[in-house]
Design a protein around this motif. Structure first.
Motif, short mmCIF file in Angstrom:
data_model
loop_
_atom_site.label_atom_id
_atom_site.label_comp_id
_atom_site.label_asym_id
_atom_site.label_seq_id
_atom_site.Cartn_x
_atom_site.Cartn_y
_atom_site.Cartn_z
N GLU A 67 4.36 -7.24 -3.77
CA GLU A 67 3.75 -6.10 -3.08
C GLU A 67 2.55 -5.62 -3.89
OE1 GLU A 67 5.35 -1.74 -1.98
OE2 GLU A 67 6.71 -3.40 -1.58
N VAL A 68 1.43 -5.39 -3.23
CA VAL A 68 0.21 -4.97 -3.90
C VAL A 68 0.13 -3.45 -3.88
CG1 VAL A 68 -2.30 -5.10 -3.88
CG2 VAL A 68 -0.96 -7.09 -3.26
N VAL A 69 -0.09 -2.85 -5.05
CA VAL A 69 -0.21 -1.40 -5.17
C VAL A 69 -1.69 -1.08 -5.26
CG1 VAL A 69 0.37 0.60 -6.57
CG2 VAL A 69 1.99 -1.27 -6.35
N THR A 70 -2.16 -0.17 -4.39
CA THR A 70 -3.58 0.15 -4.37
C THR A 70 -3.91 1.43 -5.12
OG1 THR A 70 -3.30 1.28 -2.27
CG2 THR A 70 -3.96 -1.04 -2.19
N SER A 71 -2.90 2.26 -5.42
CA SER A 71 -3.14 3.49 -6.17
C SER A 71 -1.91 3.83 -6.99
CB SER A 71 -3.46 4.65 -5.21
OG SER A 71 -2.35 4.90 -4.39
#
Length: 92
Positions: A67-71
């Protein structure tokens, strides 16, 4: 019913559900028809709660596609409301 795993040399593993104790040592592969030997695996005797099952599925999926975390998550945590029984305790 129990799940038995067999391994075909050409097609790989496949599972068959049969009554307990009725699985033979060799079974025909459902894809190619060649004989496949039974592969012994650990039995699954317990049931996993739905929340744990979801967490395990999410973890297994994240091994291949993380899962990519953007903040950065906010540090402010939501406080749980106090238990009603605690309101009757004396305050100091």
């Amino acid at each position: 019913m129990a799940t038995y795993e067999y391994r075909c040399v050409g097609c790989g593993p496949f599972e068959v559900r049969l009554p307990i104790g009725t699985a033979e040592a060799v079974r025909d592969c459902p894809v190619c028809g060649s004989s496949a030997r039974r592969h012994f695996t650990a039995p699954s005797l317990t049931r996993v709660p739905p929340a744990m099952s979801a967490a395990l599925t999410r973890e297994q999926k994240s091994q291949e596609v993380p899962e990519v975390v953007t903040s950065v998550p906010s540090e402010r945590r939501r406080q749980k409301p106090p238990h009603p029984a605690l309101s009757r305790l004396p305050r100091s």
